[in-house]
Design a protein around this motif. Structure first.
Motif, short mmCIF file in Angstrom:
data_model
loop_
_atom_site.label_atom_id
_atom_site.label_comp_id
_atom_site.label_asym_id
_atom_site.label_seq_id
_atom_site.Cartn_x
_atom_site.Cartn_y
_atom_site.Cartn_z
N PRO A 3 13.51 -38.31 15.84
CA PRO A 3 12.38 -38.88 16.59
C PRO A 3 12.94 -40.29 16.72
N GLY A 4 13.11 -40.57 17.88
CA GLY A 4 13.42 -42.17 18.39
C GLY A 4 14.67 -42.79 18.18
N LYS A 5 15.73 -41.76 17.92
CA LYS A 5 16.97 -41.95 17.56
C LYS A 5 18.05 -41.31 18.57
N GLU A 6 19.21 -41.69 18.49
CA GLU A 6 20.37 -41.19 19.44
C GLU A 6 20.71 -39.78 18.58
N ARG A 7 21.26 -38.97 19.40
CA ARG A 7 21.88 -37.81 18.92
C ARG A 7 22.79 -38.23 18.08
N GLU A 8 23.38 -37.53 16.91
CA GLU A 8 24.43 -37.68 16.16
C GLU A 8 24.91 -36.50 15.57
N PHE A 9 26.16 -36.48 15.63
CA PHE A 9 27.30 -35.49 15.05
C PHE A 9 26.71 -35.23 13.45
N VAL A 10 26.82 -33.89 13.22
CA VAL A 10 26.35 -33.34 11.91
C VAL A 10 27.62 -32.85 11.34
N ALA A 11 28.20 -31.54 12.03
CA ALA A 11 29.25 -30.94 11.35
C ALA A 11 29.85 -30.03 12.71
N ALA B 15 14.95 -33.56 12.16
CA ALA B 15 15.52 -33.64 13.34
C ALA B 15 15.54 -32.48 14.19
N VAL B 16 15.79 -32.35 15.56
CA VAL B 16 16.04 -31.27 16.22
C VAL B 16 17.48 -31.05 16.09
N TYR B 17 17.95 -29.66 15.76
CA TYR B 17 19.41 -29.51 15.50
C TYR B 17 19.82 -28.69 16.80
N TYR B 18 20.97 -29.34 17.22
CA TYR B 18 21.54 -28.55 18.34
C TYR B 18 22.97 -28.03 18.07
N CYS B 19 23.13 -26.68 18.57
CA CYS B 19 24.62 -26.25 18.46
C CYS B 19 25.11 -26.60 19.70
N ALA B 20 26.49 -26.64 19.74
CA ALA B 20 27.16 -27.15 21.01
C ALA B 20 28.58 -26.61 20.86
N ALA B 21 29.29 -26.41 22.20
CA ALA B 21 30.62 -25.83 22.16
C ALA B 21 31.41 -27.01 23.06
N CYS C 270 29.37 -25.59 7.36
CA CYS C 270 29.44 -25.19 8.46
C CYS C 270 30.34 -23.81 8.57
N SER C 271 30.17 -22.76 9.01
CA SER C 271 30.75 -21.61 9.19
C SER C 271 30.78 -20.86 10.38
N ARG C 272 31.62 -19.99 10.96
CA ARG C 272 31.52 -19.18 12.11
C ARG C 272 32.06 -17.76 11.86
N ASP C 273 31.36 -16.86 12.68
CA ASP C 273 31.84 -15.40 12.53
C ASP C 273 32.22 -15.24 14.14
N ASN C 274 33.49 -15.11 14.38
CA ASN C 274 33.81 -14.88 15.64
C ASN C 274 33.60 -13.56 16.32
N ALA C 275 33.49 -12.80 15.36
CA ALA C 275 33.35 -11.16 15.92
C ALA C 275 31.67 -10.86 16.06
N LYS C 276 30.96 -11.83 15.57
CA LYS C 276 29.49 -12.08 15.93
C LYS C 276 29.01 -13.07 16.94
N ASN C 277 30.13 -13.82 17.41
CA ASN C 277 29.92 -14.88 18.27
C ASN C 277 28.52 -16.09 17.78
N TRP D 239 27.58 -28.92 15.24
CA TRP D 239 26.05 -29.06 15.04
C TRP D 239 25.74 -30.59 15.28
N ILE D 240 24.75 -30.76 16.14
CA ILE D 240 24.51 -32.17 16.66
C ILE D 240 22.88 -32.32 16.40
#
Length: 122
Positions: free
Chosen positions: A40-48, A91-97, A69-76, A35-36
């Motif tokens: 506003p007005g700032k660089e993207r930053e790592f969150v988790a 902020a705007v929160y992005y998920c990324a792989a 942060c958690s994940r469920d691989n069965a549910k993608n 999660w990144i």
């Protein structure tokens, strides 16, 4: 892989939110997920970030102890539980792989979702 994030919204200081990010395809478990955010007005930053298996997870100092942060691989799906929210979390929160590398670095992520806006009012 295509990523779709959801769960953002307008909350007050101290509230909680849970973001979700669902991935298309059958290869979700091959990716380290992160999660990144971008304020506003700032660089993207790592969150988790979270490993392929779901443990361990990693956090920026600014959210350590408040976010999980958690994940469920069965549910993608990968989640970001955000507690004790502060105005500076807005902020705007992005998920990324990522296929690998330094998951603290935003440049390590190969695929990005469209982002979901979190606004924390004081």
């Amino acid at each position: 892989v295509q990523l779709q994030a959801s769960g953002g919204g307008l909350v007050q200081t101290g509230d909680s939110l849970r973001l979700s990010c669902t991935a298309s395809g059958r290869t979700f478990s091959r990716y380290v997920m992160g999660w990144i955010r971008q304020a506003p007005g700032k660089e993207r930053e790592f969150v988790a970030g979270i490993s392929r298996s779901g443990a361990p997870s990693y956090y920026a100092d600014s959210v350590q102890g408040r976010f999980a942060c958690s994940r469920d691989n069965a549910k993608n799906t990968v989640y970001l539980q955000m507690n004790s929210l502060k105005p500076e979390d807005t902020a705007v929160y992005y998920c990324a792989a990522s296929m690998g590398g330094n998951l603290y670095a935003t440049t390590s992520y190969d695929y990005w979702g469209q982002g979901t806006l979190v606004t924390v009012s004081s």
